[in-house]
Write a protein that holds these residues in place. Structure first.
Motif, PDB file in Angstrom:
ATOM      1  N   ARG A   1       0.811  -1.222   0.000  1.00  0.00           N
ATOM      2  CA  ARG A   1       0.000   0.000   0.000  1.00  0.00           C
ATOM      3  C   ARG A   1       0.840   1.266   0.000  1.00  0.00           C
ATOM      4  N   VAL A   2       2.110   1.162   0.297  1.00  0.00           N
ATOM      5  CA  VAL A   2       3.012   2.316   0.222  1.00  0.00           C
ATOM      6  C   VAL A   2       3.142   2.787  -1.227  1.00  0.00           C
ATOM      7  N   TYR A   3       2.890   1.882  -2.168  1.00  0.00           N
ATOM      8  CA  TYR A   3       3.036   2.179  -3.593  1.00  0.00           C
ATOM      9  C   TYR A   3       1.652   2.240  -4.240  1.00  0.00           C
ATOM     10  N   PRO A   4       1.092   3.431  -4.430  1.00  0.00           N
ATOM     11  CA  PRO A   4      -0.265   3.528  -4.977  1.00  0.00           C
ATOM     12  C   PRO A   4      -0.370   3.097  -6.432  1.00  0.00           C
ATOM     13  N   LYS A   5       0.739   3.145  -7.189  1.00  0.00           N
ATOM     14  CA  LYS A   5       0.714   2.762  -8.595  1.00  0.00           C
ATOM     15  C   LYS A   5       1.525   1.491  -8.799  1.00  0.00           C
ATOM     16  N   LEU A   6       0.941   0.582  -9.559  1.00  0.00           N
ATOM     17  CA  LEU A   6       1.624  -0.680  -9.841  1.00  0.00           C
ATOM     18  C   LEU A   6       2.525  -0.517 -11.065  1.00  0.00           C
ATOM     19  N   ASN A   7       3.799  -0.724 -10.886  1.00  0.00           N
ATOM     20  CA  ASN A   7       4.780  -0.728 -11.962  1.00  0.00           C
ATOM     21  C   ASN A   7       5.967  -1.544 -11.486  1.00  0.00           C
ATOM     22  N   PHE A   8       6.951  -1.743 -12.365  1.00  0.00           N
ATOM     23  CA  PHE A   8       8.061  -2.607 -11.986  1.00  0.00           C
ATOM     24  C   PHE A   8       9.022  -1.965 -10.992  1.00  0.00           C
ATOM     25  N   LYS A   9       8.990  -0.653 -10.871  1.00  0.00           N
ATOM     26  CA  LYS A   9       9.777  -0.029  -9.799  1.00  0.00           C
ATOM     27  C   LYS A   9       9.218  -0.436  -8.441  1.00  0.00           C
ATOM     28  N   ALA A  10       7.875  -0.393  -8.313  1.00  0.00           N
ATOM     29  CA  ALA A  10       7.242  -0.842  -7.076  1.00  0.00           C
ATOM     30  C   ALA A  10       7.542  -2.319  -6.829  1.00  0.00           C
TER      31      ALA A  10
END
Length: 246
Positions: free
Chosen positions: A115-124
């Motif tokens: 949940r710390v990462y609101p956007k899903l991408n490969f950095k997350a």
């Protein structure tokens, strides 16, 4: 079990200690023909992990064998550890893989971290994989199947699609193509040797889905190389109409 052991941080998940707690001792040896194995009798077992694997691969293999020790005592199995490919039927290998994912990325710790990462991408994905000391593919599957965002994770090799994972909010009618569309960014990464996508990019949905109505929609795609001749793609679905039941 993790909560009973008082584990409150990902760094506290000590697999060798957990195996010992369950009656299994861990050894690291050179293995031929497999990456891990377990031999047990009564309430004691020896788990052997191939010493030539990467640290994160060793970790998943050990968690997988702990899964077999927990669920399949007394059975003789030909074991195949596969952390990056969701499996269709509830086989002993899928049970062990699911157990390994739960052991390495337990929901009560994984959910708050995600949940710390609101956007899903490969950095997350990479950041969370570093937190839990897990592979990029296993972490991405966990995020997608856990419903972080409406998305699919698709793996392609030179001969076509190898496997895919679907988020719980994505209707089953959105089934990815077997072969990569030449218009997809993923095609350029796999066959054109283009660099990994730094961020998701917008593309027509028909590049990923072979449906007559796909041309009405757009998705976001991000592709990275996972092996010499293999790629992983996040296909993110943001259009609410695509998520409606048919």
């Amino acid at each position: 079990m993790l909560q009973e052991l008082g584990i409150t941080e990902p760094g506290e998940i000590d697999l060798e200690a957990i195996a010992f707690h369950l009656g299994a001792r861990v050894r690291y040896r050179k293995l031929e023909g497999c990456e891990a194995r377990i031999i047990g009798r009564n309430e004691a077992a020896i788990i052997t992990i191939g010493k030539d694997c990467s640290d994160r691969r060793k970790r998943f293999s050990l968690a997988h064998e702990i899964g077999h020790w927990t669920h399949h005592k007394g059975q003789t199995l030909v074991c195949r550890v596969e952390e990056s490919a969701p499996q269709g039927k509830m086989s002993p290998e899928r049970v062990a893989n699911n157990y390994a994912a739960d052991l390495l990325m337990p929901h009560y710790l994984f959910g708050p971290a995600a949940r710390v990462y609101p956007k899903l991408n490969f950095k997350a994905v990479n950041d969370i994989a570093d937190i839990f000391h897990t592979s990029r593919s296993a972490t991405a599957i966990r995020l997608v199947e856990g419903g972080h965002s409406p998305a699919l994770l698709v793996c392609h090799g030179l001969k076509g699609r190898k496997w895919f994972a679907r988020g719980p909010d994505v209707p089953p009618r959105w089934f990815p193509r077997d072969d990569l569309d030449a218009d997809s960014f993923a095609f350029g990464v796999l066959f054109g040797k283009k660099p990994d996508d730094p961020m998701p990019r917008k593309i027509d949905a028909e590049a990923w889905f072979d449906r007559r109505d796909a041309g009405k929609f757009a998705v976001h795609e991000q592709t990275i190389r996972s092996a010499t001749d293999e790629i992983l793609t996040l296909v993110l679905i943001n259009d609410p109409e695509m998520l409606e039941d048919e």
